[in-house]
Design an enzyme around this catalytic site. Structure first.
Site, PDB file in Angstrom:
ATOM      1  N   LYS A  12      39.355  45.357  29.273  1.00  0.00           N
ATOM      2  CA  LYS A  12      40.404  46.082  28.545  1.00  0.00           C
ATOM      3  C   LYS A  12      40.057  47.563  28.346  1.00  0.00           C
ATOM      4  O   LYS A  12      38.897  47.964  28.500  1.00  0.00           O
ATOM      5  CB  LYS A  12      40.638  45.363  27.205  1.00  0.00           C
ATOM      6  CG  LYS A  12      41.193  43.933  27.367  1.00  0.00           C
ATOM      7  CD  LYS A  12      41.563  43.308  26.014  1.00  0.00           C
ATOM      8  CE  LYS A  12      42.159  41.921  26.194  1.00  0.00           C
ATOM      9  NZ  LYS A  12      42.636  41.331  24.915  1.00  0.00           N
ATOM     10  N   TYR A  52      52.058  39.240  28.846  1.00  0.00           N
ATOM     11  CA  TYR A  52      51.823  38.679  27.506  1.00  0.00           C
ATOM     12  C   TYR A  52      53.087  38.053  26.906  1.00  0.00           C
ATOM     13  O   TYR A  52      53.187  37.931  25.680  1.00  0.00           O
ATOM     14  CB  TYR A  52      51.285  39.755  26.570  1.00  0.00           C
ATOM     15  CG  TYR A  52      49.789  39.980  26.638  1.00  0.00           C
ATOM     16  CD1 TYR A  52      48.888  38.916  26.515  1.00  0.00           C
ATOM     17  CD2 TYR A  52      49.267  41.272  26.778  1.00  0.00           C
ATOM     18  CE1 TYR A  52      47.502  39.137  26.558  1.00  0.00           C
ATOM     19  CE2 TYR A  52      47.888  41.490  26.813  1.00  0.00           C
ATOM     20  CZ  TYR A  52      47.012  40.415  26.697  1.00  0.00           C
ATOM     21  OH  TYR A  52      45.648  40.617  26.715  1.00  0.00           O
ATOM     22  N   ASN A 115      39.487  43.740  21.938  1.00  0.00           N
ATOM     23  CA  ASN A 115      38.380  42.783  22.047  1.00  0.00           C
ATOM     24  C   ASN A 115      37.779  42.713  23.450  1.00  0.00           C
ATOM     25  O   ASN A 115      37.239  41.695  23.853  1.00  0.00           O
ATOM     26  CB  ASN A 115      38.818  41.416  21.522  1.00  0.00           C
ATOM     27  CG  ASN A 115      40.012  40.859  22.273  1.00  0.00           C
ATOM     28  OD1 ASN A 115      40.482  41.472  23.218  1.00  0.00           O
ATOM     29  ND2 ASN A 115      40.476  39.692  21.871  1.00  0.00           N
ATOM     30  N   HIS A 118      40.051  40.093  28.654  1.00  0.00           N
ATOM     31  CA  HIS A 118      41.036  39.003  28.723  1.00  0.00           C
ATOM     32  C   HIS A 118      40.507  37.964  29.690  1.00  0.00           C
ATOM     33  O   HIS A 118      39.883  38.307  30.691  1.00  0.00           O
ATOM     34  CB  HIS A 118      42.392  39.512  29.250  1.00  0.00           C
ATOM     35  CG  HIS A 118      43.287  38.377  29.702  1.00  0.00           C
ATOM     36  ND1 HIS A 118      44.051  37.667  28.816  1.00  0.00           N
ATOM     37  CD2 HIS A 118      43.466  37.789  30.920  1.00  0.00           C
ATOM     38  CE1 HIS A 118      44.681  36.689  29.478  1.00  0.00           C
ATOM     39  NE2 HIS A 118      44.346  36.754  30.759  1.00  0.00           N
ATOM     40  N   GLU A 129      48.831  34.636  36.451  1.00  0.00           N
ATOM     41  CA  GLU A 129      48.305  35.973  36.173  1.00  0.00           C
ATOM     42  C   GLU A 129      47.779  36.641  37.442  1.00  0.00           C
ATOM     43  O   GLU A 129      47.989  37.840  37.653  1.00  0.00           O
ATOM     44  CB  GLU A 129      47.215  35.866  35.101  1.00  0.00           C
ATOM     45  CG  GLU A 129      47.775  35.421  33.749  1.00  0.00           C
ATOM     46  CD  GLU A 129      46.722  35.076  32.702  1.00  0.00           C
ATOM     47  OE1 GLU A 129      47.108  34.705  31.581  1.00  0.00           O
ATOM     48  OE2 GLU A 129      45.512  35.175  33.003  1.00  0.00           O
TER      49      GLU A 129
HETATM   50  P1  IDP Z   1      42.766  35.364  23.921  1.00  0.00           P
HETATM   51  O1  IDP Z   1      42.761  36.744  24.540  1.00  0.00           O
HETATM   52  O2  IDP Z   1      41.420  35.011  23.356  1.00  0.00           O
HETATM   53  O3  IDP Z   1      43.331  34.305  24.844  1.00  0.00           O
HETATM   54  P2  IDP Z   1      45.304  35.239  22.488  1.00  0.00           P
HETATM   55  O4  IDP Z   1      45.554  34.444  21.245  1.00  0.00           O
HETATM   56  O5  IDP Z   1      45.900  34.747  23.769  1.00  0.00           O
HETATM   57  O6  IDP Z   1      43.723  35.429  22.632  1.00  0.00           O
HETATM   58  O7  IDP Z   1      45.822  36.706  22.202  1.00  0.00           O
HETATM   59  C1  IDP Z   1      45.959  37.642  23.244  1.00  0.00           C
HETATM   60  C2  IDP Z   1      45.397  38.967  22.782  1.00  0.00           C
HETATM   61  O8  IDP Z   1      46.205  39.474  21.709  1.00  0.00           O
HETATM   62  C3  IDP Z   1      43.980  38.918  22.185  1.00  0.00           C
HETATM   63  O9  IDP Z   1      42.958  38.930  23.153  1.00  0.00           O
HETATM   64  C4  IDP Z   1      43.956  40.176  21.338  1.00  0.00           C
HETATM   65  O10 IDP Z   1      43.775  41.341  22.124  1.00  0.00           O
HETATM   66  C5  IDP Z   1      45.389  40.201  20.792  1.00  0.00           C
HETATM   67  N1  IDP Z   1      45.486  39.546  19.476  1.00  0.00           N
HETATM   68  C6  IDP Z   1      45.473  38.218  19.224  1.00  0.00           C
HETATM   69  N2  IDP Z   1      45.598  37.975  17.905  1.00  0.00           N
HETATM   70  C7  IDP Z   1      45.685  39.187  17.300  1.00  0.00           C
HETATM   71  C8  IDP Z   1      45.836  39.617  15.937  1.00  0.00           C
HETATM   72  O11 IDP Z   1      45.894  38.810  15.005  1.00  0.00           O
HETATM   73  N3  IDP Z   1      45.889  40.970  15.731  1.00  0.00           N
HETATM   74  C9  IDP Z   1      45.847  41.880  16.747  1.00  0.00           C
HETATM   75  N4  IDP Z   1      45.712  41.523  18.030  1.00  0.00           N
HETATM   76  C10 IDP Z   1      45.626  40.203  18.315  1.00  0.00           C
HETATM   77 MG    MG Z   2      45.231  34.033  25.583  1.00  0.00          MG
END
Ligand code: IDP
Ligand code: MG
Length: 142
Positions: A12, A52, A115, A118, A129
Site C-alpha cells: 500500500k 473494494y 496497514n 493487502h 483481484e
Molecule cells: P483486510 O485487508 O485485512 O482483509 P478488510 O476488513 O477486508 O481487511 O478491510 C479492507 C481494508 O480496509 C483494510 O486492510 C484497511 O486498510 C481498511 N479498514 C478496515 N477496517 C477499517 C477501519 O475500521 N477503519 C479504517 N480503515 C479500515
Molecule cells: Mg479483506
C-alpha cells in the site's frame, strides 16, 4: 503434492512511501511465497471502488479509497503452497495493534487504514483481484 496456488498482494501507499518494499518482499520470499507478477502503479479511483466493492457501505470506505489512490502501490501475484492463507499469516491482523509480532503489519502499518499490505481473503477473491489488475500474459507460471 502441496496445494500450490496464487494470491493477490498490494504493498500500500504508506509502505511504498517509507521505502520498505524490499523488506516486505524479503519476508514473503523467506516464508515460501514467490513473486510471479508485479508492477508499480497508481490505482484509479474507479478501479479502487470496484476492487473494494464489498466495503462500499462501511463508514471508512471513502477514506480507504482516498488512501489507496494517494500514491503508487506495488501490485503483485504471490505463488506458493497455500498462498492465500500463508500470505494472510505473514501479513498479520488488519488492526496492527492486534497483529502478531514479526508480521508485516506489526512492523510496517501506521494505522488500521494505512496497514501496509493487502492480501486476498480466499482463492475466489484472488482470482477476481488478479484479473482486475493483470492481463493473462503478465502472469508467470511458477
Ligand atoms: P483486510 O485487508 O485485512 O482483509 P478488510 O476488513 O477486508 O481487511 O478491510 C479492507 C481494508 O480496509 C483494510 O486492510 C484497511 O486498510 C481498511 N479498514 C478496515 N477496517 C477499517 C477501519 O475500521 N477503519 C479504517 N480503515 C479500515
Ligand atoms: Mg479483506
Amino acid at each position: 503434492m502441496s496445494n500450490v496456488e496464487k494470491t493477490f498482494s498490494i504493498i500500500k501507499p504508506n509502505a511504498v512511501k517509507k521505502a520498505v518494499i524490499g523488506d516486505i518482499i524479503k519476508q514473503f520470499e523467506s516464508e515460501g511465497l514467490k513473486v510471479t507478477a508485479a508492477k508499480l502503479a497508481m490505482i484509479s479511483k474507479d478501479k479502487c471502488e470496484i476492487f473494494y466493492a464489498e466495503h462500499k457501505e462501511r463508514p471508512f470506505f471513502g477514506e480507504l479509497v482516498e488512501f489507496m489512490t494517494s500514491g503508487p502501490v506495488l501490485l503483485m501475484v504471490l505463488s506458493g503452497p497455500n498462498a492465500v492463507t500463508k500470505n494472510r499469516q505473514i501479513m498479520g491482523a488488519t488492526d496492527p495493534k492486534k497483529a502478531d509480532a514479526g508480521t508485516i503489519r506489526a512492523k510496517h502499518a501506521d494505522s488500521m487504514g494505512e496497514n501496509a499490505v493487502h492480501g486476498s481473503d480466499s482463492a475466489e477473491s484472488a482470482k477476481r483481484e488478479i484479473a482486475l489488475f493483470f492481463e493473462p500474459y503478465e502472469l508467470v507460471n511458477a
